[in-house]
Design a protein around this motif. Structure first.
Motif, mmCIF file in Angstrom:
data_model
loop_
_atom_site.group_PDB
_atom_site.id
_atom_site.type_symbol
_atom_site.label_atom_id
_atom_site.label_comp_id
_atom_site.label_asym_id
_atom_site.label_seq_id
_atom_site.Cartn_x
_atom_site.Cartn_y
_atom_site.Cartn_z
ATOM 1 N N VAL A 5 5.814 -18.879 19.088
ATOM 2 C CA VAL A 5 4.633 -19.672 19.428
ATOM 3 C C VAL A 5 3.679 -18.743 20.164
ATOM 4 O O VAL A 5 3.982 -18.287 21.273
ATOM 5 C CB VAL A 5 4.998 -20.888 20.295
ATOM 6 C CG1 VAL A 5 3.739 -21.634 20.736
ATOM 7 C CG2 VAL A 5 5.943 -21.821 19.542
ATOM 8 N N ILE A 6 2.555 -18.466 19.536
ATOM 9 C CA ILE A 6 1.570 -17.545 20.111
ATOM 10 C C ILE A 6 0.617 -18.357 20.982
ATOM 11 O O ILE A 6 -0.155 -19.166 20.457
ATOM 12 C CB ILE A 6 0.801 -16.805 18.999
ATOM 13 C CG1 ILE A 6 1.765 -16.090 18.036
ATOM 14 C CG2 ILE A 6 -0.218 -15.840 19.587
ATOM 15 C CD1 ILE A 6 2.574 -14.991 18.654
ATOM 16 N N GLY A 7 0.673 -18.153 22.298
ATOM 17 C CA GLY A 7 -0.189 -18.915 23.199
ATOM 18 C C GLY A 7 0.636 -19.681 24.224
ATOM 19 O O GLY A 7 1.589 -20.376 23.863
ATOM 20 N N THR A 8 0.259 -19.579 25.471
ATOM 21 C CA THR A 8 1.050 -20.149 26.582
ATOM 22 C C THR A 8 0.409 -21.389 27.191
ATOM 23 O O THR A 8 0.883 -21.892 28.209
ATOM 24 C CB THR A 8 1.211 -19.104 27.714
ATOM 25 O OG1 THR A 8 -0.103 -18.718 28.164
ATOM 26 C CG2 THR A 8 1.980 -17.878 27.243
ATOM 27 N N GLY A 9 -0.675 -21.888 26.587
ATOM 28 C CA GLY A 9 -1.391 -23.033 27.152
ATOM 29 C C GLY A 9 -0.751 -24.360 26.788
ATOM 30 O O GLY A 9 0.420 -24.433 26.392
ATOM 31 N N ARG A 39 0.962 -16.324 37.283
ATOM 32 C CA ARG A 39 0.038 -17.437 37.500
ATOM 33 C C ARG A 39 0.781 -18.594 38.171
ATOM 34 O O ARG A 39 1.845 -19.012 37.709
ATOM 35 C CB ARG A 39 -0.518 -17.906 36.151
ATOM 36 C CG ARG A 39 -2.021 -17.702 36.028
ATOM 37 C CD ARG A 39 -2.538 -18.180 34.673
ATOM 38 N NE ARG A 39 -2.907 -17.082 33.806
ATOM 39 C CZ ARG A 39 -2.494 -16.904 32.559
ATOM 40 N NH1 ARG A 39 -1.645 -17.765 32.000
ATOM 41 N NH2 ARG A 39 -2.889 -15.880 31.858
ATOM 42 N N THR A 40 0.217 -19.120 39.236
ATOM 43 C CA THR A 40 0.909 -20.189 39.973
ATOM 44 C C THR A 40 0.070 -21.461 40.075
ATOM 45 O O THR A 40 0.523 -22.462 40.625
ATOM 46 C CB THR A 40 1.246 -19.731 41.408
ATOM 47 O OG1 THR A 40 0.032 -19.284 42.036
ATOM 48 C CG2 THR A 40 2.258 -18.602 41.398
ATOM 49 N N THR A 41 -1.137 -21.432 39.526
ATOM 50 C CA THR A 41 -2.004 -22.614 39.638
ATOM 51 C C THR A 41 -2.210 -23.241 38.265
ATOM 52 O O THR A 41 -2.147 -22.549 37.235
ATOM 53 C CB THR A 41 -3.372 -22.220 40.225
ATOM 54 O OG1 THR A 41 -3.895 -21.118 39.474
ATOM 55 C CG2 THR A 41 -3.243 -21.804 41.681
ATOM 56 N N PRO A 42 -2.452 -24.533 38.233
ATOM 57 C CA PRO A 42 -2.711 -25.204 36.955
ATOM 58 C C PRO A 42 -3.947 -24.627 36.277
ATOM 59 O O PRO A 42 -4.829 -24.055 36.940
ATOM 60 C CB PRO A 42 -2.957 -26.664 37.369
ATOM 61 C CG PRO A 42 -2.315 -26.799 38.708
ATOM 62 C CD PRO A 42 -2.454 -25.465 39.376
ATOM 63 N N ASP A 43 -4.034 -24.780 34.961
ATOM 64 C CA ASP A 43 -5.216 -24.308 34.241
ATOM 65 C C ASP A 43 -6.382 -25.286 34.434
ATOM 66 O O ASP A 43 -6.267 -26.276 35.169
ATOM 67 C CB ASP A 43 -4.900 -24.078 32.754
ATOM 68 C CG ASP A 43 -4.674 -25.377 31.988
ATOM 69 O OD1 ASP A 43 -4.964 -26.466 32.519
ATOM 70 O OD2 ASP A 43 -4.202 -25.296 30.837
ATOM 71 N N GLY A 44 -7.499 -25.003 33.783
ATOM 72 C CA GLY A 44 -8.696 -25.812 33.964
ATOM 73 C C GLY A 44 -8.534 -27.262 33.547
ATOM 74 O O GLY A 44 -9.317 -28.129 33.948
ATOM 75 N N MET A 45 -7.516 -27.550 32.736
ATOM 76 C CA MET A 45 -7.258 -28.913 32.282
ATOM 77 C C MET A 45 -6.182 -29.588 33.132
ATOM 78 O O MET A 45 -5.750 -30.704 32.825
ATOM 79 C CB MET A 45 -6.804 -28.923 30.818
ATOM 80 C CG MET A 45 -7.801 -28.330 29.851
ATOM 81 S SD MET A 45 -9.200 -29.466 29.531
ATOM 82 C CE MET A 45 -8.421 -30.628 28.368
ATOM 83 N N GLY A 46 -5.709 -28.901 34.154
ATOM 84 C CA GLY A 46 -4.686 -29.501 35.017
ATOM 85 C C GLY A 46 -3.260 -29.305 34.529
ATOM 86 O O GLY A 46 -2.317 -29.873 35.106
ATOM 87 N N ASN A 47 -3.076 -28.506 33.489
ATOM 88 C CA ASN A 47 -1.723 -28.256 33.008
ATOM 89 C C ASN A 47 -1.011 -27.272 33.933
ATOM 90 O O ASN A 47 -1.625 -26.349 34.451
ATOM 91 C CB ASN A 47 -1.760 -27.673 31.597
ATOM 92 C CG ASN A 47 -2.462 -28.608 30.638
ATOM 93 O OD1 ASN A 47 -1.986 -29.695 30.380
ATOM 94 N ND2 ASN A 47 -3.630 -28.182 30.142
ATOM 95 N N PRO A 48 0.290 -27.453 34.111
ATOM 96 C CA PRO A 48 1.028 -26.576 35.020
ATOM 97 C C PRO A 48 1.014 -25.134 34.515
ATOM 98 O O PRO A 48 0.891 -24.885 33.322
ATOM 99 C CB PRO A 48 2.449 -27.149 34.993
ATOM 100 C CG PRO A 48 2.534 -27.950 33.746
ATOM 101 C CD PRO A 48 1.157 -28.460 33.476
ATOM 102 N N PRO A 49 1.141 -24.183 35.439
ATOM 103 C CA PRO A 49 1.208 -22.782 35.014
ATOM 104 C C PRO A 49 2.467 -22.551 34.169
ATOM 105 O O PRO A 49 3.462 -23.267 34.310
ATOM 106 C CB PRO A 49 1.268 -22.018 36.335
ATOM 107 C CG PRO A 49 1.797 -22.998 37.321
ATOM 108 C CD PRO A 49 1.308 -24.340 36.888
#
Lengths: 226, 226
Positions: A5-9, A39-49
């Motif tokens: 799976v290419i992509g970690t989002g 990375r320890t903070t959620p992304d811009g959409m609020g998803n966990p790191p």
């Protein structure tokens, strides 16, 4: 199956988690493992790191784009559209040769704000651009028309009574992808035709985004009533 | 209601016939009455010439664009997209002032063959162009996402269990159009928002056309499952 799976989002996490749950041998590919894990903070959409997600999914491995793709029989492209081709190039064309790529990316251009426009459309599509960039791979555009949660667990909505699409030039690759989608719970997988039909599903994004606004939720999907 | 249907083709006939059946006072508008009535052969899609249709619908009047619009409370734009603005200009901006225009047209460009591309999209739409050209009218984009037969008789398919959309800047105009759609039998009319959301429904056309090919029929529609 051995799947990269290419992509970690959000989309990558949804696919990787569901595929692992179904017993597949899943490796998530990333540009830089150390950066991803730091990375320890959620992304811009609020998803966990990713690091937090990974702790909850111990069977899913993390590797570079190239290592993930090299060891896989099937590739899921879950990168944002604007970096999709670069991500697959980093995975290495040789590592994609002969393999099925499920392309979930959408050509969204957020440079002018929300709603995004499409950086390719109408007479071309991102699916076609990926197929052209990697002619030895078998690109199947799919799952780009619904929310990540519903991509992998369609029965969360109306018992799964809604539709998904596949577009691609290789009939066997579309059969492989259709079987995988059915294993997720999809019951209405519509083969639209060759990869040029990805123009149609990518151009669904504008109404998808407006519907999300009108319905105040992304938990909806298109059903092709016939 | 006194309604003008601008356009004598398949969509215009479907709307005019159904509106008359429901008791409305319907006038179809055409560029040239004599030319329209002189046609005796089916159009390129096999639809009967207007004169034959008119014989079967004696209560529906035929008039020039301008005369039809002048006498109407509500206008249905059922012209092909490439002549939509010209047709409404011929109807006369003064005859549209303050009136609801239901715009069904799609910006299809067949100049390069099939499937057509869209001559406006993504960052603009034909619905917006019509609203900008006639700022005193209340444009509501609707019904452009399904076959003509289903526009006016949705219960022909799955008892009507599928969706249509309205896009427009005027809430009361959208209420008027929604009530009209419900009188046709539509049960799920989704208000997407202002006229810019017409970009979304017009950009549905590419997948609609590919689905027609894949399903070998135009008798299908989108249902927004939620």
């Amino acid at each position: 199956m051995k799947i990269a799976v290419i992509g970690t989002g959000m989309v990558g996490q949804a696919l990787a988690g569901r595929l692992a749950e179904l017993g597949h041998n899943v490796t998530v590919g990333t540009r830089d493992i150390a950066v991803t894990m730091a990375r320890t903070t959620p992304d811009g959409m609020g998803n966990p790191p990713y690091s937090a997600w990974a702790q909850a999914h111990p069977t899913v491995k993390l590797a570079t784009f190239a290592d993930a793709a090299a060891g896989a029989e099937l590739i899921v492209n879950a990168t944002p559209g604007n970096v999709a081709i670069a991500g697959l190039q980093a995975a290495g064309a040789d590592n994609l040769t002969g393999k099925v790529i499920i392309d979930i990316s959408n050509p969204l251009d957020f440079s002018q704000g929300f709603p995004p426009s499409l950086f390719v459309k109408d007479t071309d599509s991102l699916g076609e651009q990926i197929q052209a960039a990697f002619p030895q791979a078998k690109v199947v555009k799919s799952l780009n028309t619904l929310a990540a949660a519903l991509m992998v667990n369609p029965t969360l909505l109306a018992g799964g009574d809604h539709s998904v699409f596949v577009s691609g030039n290789d009939p066997d690759a579309k059969k492989t992808v259709t079987a995988l989608l059915e294993s997720f719970g999809h019951t209405d997988v519509i083969d639209l035709g060759d990869i040029t039909t990805a123009r149609g599903t990518e151009m669904l994004l504008p109404i998808w985004l407006r519907l999300m606004g009108a319905l105040n939720s992304g938990m909806f999907n298109f059903k092709i009533v016939r």
